[in-house]
Design a protein around this motif. Structure first.
Motif, PDB file in Angstrom:
ATOM      1  N   THR A 178       2.113 -16.253   6.977  1.00  0.00           N
ATOM      2  CA  THR A 178       2.949 -15.177   6.437  1.00  0.00           C
ATOM      3  C   THR A 178       2.074 -14.050   5.878  1.00  0.00           C
ATOM      4  OG1 THR A 178       4.710 -16.713   5.909  1.00  0.00           O
ATOM      5  CG2 THR A 178       4.725 -14.638   4.714  1.00  0.00           C
ATOM      6  N   ALA A 179       1.055 -14.431   5.113  1.00  0.00           N
ATOM      7  CA  ALA A 179       0.172 -13.420   4.515  1.00  0.00           C
ATOM      8  C   ALA A 179      -0.522 -12.605   5.607  1.00  0.00           C
ATOM      9  CB  ALA A 179      -0.861 -14.105   3.616  1.00  0.00           C
ATOM     10  N   LEU A 180      -1.062 -13.286   6.627  1.00  0.00           N
ATOM     11  CA  LEU A 180      -1.778 -12.586   7.697  1.00  0.00           C
ATOM     12  C   LEU A 180      -0.825 -11.701   8.520  1.00  0.00           C
ATOM     13  CD1 LEU A 180      -4.145 -15.472   8.877  1.00  0.00           C
ATOM     14  CD2 LEU A 180      -4.807 -13.369   7.696  1.00  0.00           C
ATOM     15  N   THR A 181       0.401 -12.192   8.720  1.00  0.00           N
ATOM     16  CA  THR A 181       1.395 -11.400   9.466  1.00  0.00           C
ATOM     17  C   THR A 181       1.726 -10.108   8.719  1.00  0.00           C
ATOM     18  OG1 THR A 181       2.346 -13.400  10.433  1.00  0.00           O
ATOM     19  CG2 THR A 181       3.746 -11.445  10.443  1.00  0.00           C
ATOM     20  N   LEU A 182       1.927 -10.219   7.401  1.00  0.00           N
ATOM     21  CA  LEU A 182       2.267  -9.032   6.604  1.00  0.00           C
ATOM     22  C   LEU A 182       1.096  -8.044   6.545  1.00  0.00           C
ATOM     23  CD1 LEU A 182       4.342 -10.675   3.727  1.00  0.00           C
ATOM     24  CD2 LEU A 182       5.184  -9.247   5.600  1.00  0.00           C
ATOM     25  N   ILE A 183      -0.121  -8.600   6.463  1.00  0.00           N
ATOM     26  CA  ILE A 183      -1.298  -7.713   6.485  1.00  0.00           C
ATOM     27  C   ILE A 183      -1.320  -6.941   7.803  1.00  0.00           C
ATOM     28  CG2 ILE A 183      -3.847  -7.688   6.650  1.00  0.00           C
ATOM     29  CD1 ILE A 183      -3.805 -10.072   4.636  1.00  0.00           C
ATOM     30  N   GLY A 184      -1.077  -7.659   8.891  1.00  0.00           N
ATOM     31  CA  GLY A 184      -1.048  -7.013  10.212  1.00  0.00           C
ATOM     32  C   GLY A 184       0.035  -5.960  10.301  1.00  0.00           C
TER      33      GLY A 184
END
Lengths: 183, 99
Positions: free
Chosen positions: A147-153
């Motif tokens: 989730t964190a990496l998706t939102l950063i992307g």
């Protein structure tokens, strides 16, 4: 002969080991399914990046393949365990989750391609987090990281967003699945 | 009241039997998995598996997976029966004390 206190401790010890065995079995089977989804999603993101106009076909094929392979793993595992061969409740659960996701992203949300990708990634991770409450922390850890990496992307990566998602989402699930199988 | 099974009653052997009987009939665990699940050390685990095997409660099979040797331990029908009786006796002890 032992007293009741020692007998209670022995039973508690047995229950502890039985729980560990159950969790280990769930992790081994789920880890395989998670890693399989990781490989499929990784390939789908790369394919979508390479052929952006074929997105609908690519994602339909990916989701159908993932669903069929997940069911096949479930059927095979249940048969080996002497349980019911066809996990009908699991299938209905997947279908309901999928139908609600389609309803939200297509009918209610009217999302663009970028929002659709982020929605499905986060929506999937929501169920990983919920599964983690019953089956172990590994699911929650995978959900939080992805989730964190998706939102950063979503907020910070522009042209290479699909490549970022291939690594963050697909790669994250591959690593998470392998980690679960080793746990 | 039935007697406790002295072979199973030892704490590590109890954990080994609990792990193996939690699996579907005929399925086993390899040595590494069993070590992780029971919290045993290599030497300790080997010795206790041997005791259980001598009693006919577990079957040990050794095979090569690729180039690595793999030891798989499976509970036998006798072992499952003995473990079930042992657990029943533990429950009787608790019930008898009124806890």
């Amino acid at each position: 002969m032992i007293d009741s206190q020692q007998a209670s401790e022995a039973l508690a010890d047995i229950n502890d080991v039985v729980q560990r065995v159950r969790q280990s079995r769930i992790y081994r089977i789920s880890g395989l399914i998670v890693a399989m989804w990781g490989v499929l999603l990784f390939a789908a993101y790369i394919a979508n990046y390479t052929w952006p106009r074929q997105g609908y076909t690519i994602w339909t094929a990916t989701n159908l393949t993932g669903l069929v392979v997940s069911i096949a793993i479930g059927v095979f595992t249940n048969m080996r365990s002497g349980g019911k061969p066809f996990p009908i409740r699991s299938l209905i659960t997947f279908l309901l989750i999928g139908a609600f996701g389609i309803f939200c992203s297509v009918v209610l949300g009217n999302f663009g391609p970028r929002q659709t990708i982020v929605f499905w990634a986060l929506y999937g991770m929501l169920f990983y987090a919920i599964a983690g409450l019953w089956f172990g922390y590994a699911f929650i850890a995978i959900a939080i990281c992805t989730t964190a990496l998706t939102l950063i992307g979503y907020y910070y990566i522009d042209a290479a967003f699909l490549l970022w998602m291939a690594v963050a989402h697909g790669g994250g699930l591959i690593v998470g699945g392998l980690w679960m199988r080793r746990s | 009241m039935a007697e406790l099974d002295e072979v199973i009653h030892q704490p590590l052997r109890l954990r080994i039997m609990a792990a193996l009987t939690a699996l579907p009939d005929g399925q086993g665990l390899d040595f590494t998995q069993l070590k992780k699940l029971t919290g045993a050390t290599d030497g300790n685990l080997g010795a206790h598996i041997e005791t259980l095997a001598k009693a006919g409660y577990v079957a040990v099979t050794k095979a090569f997976v690729g180039k690595k040797p793999q030891t798989t331990v499976t509970s036998t029908a006798a072992g499952r029966g003995a473990f079930a009786r042992h657990v029943a006796t533990l429950r009787e002890i608790i019930a008898g004390s009124g806890r």
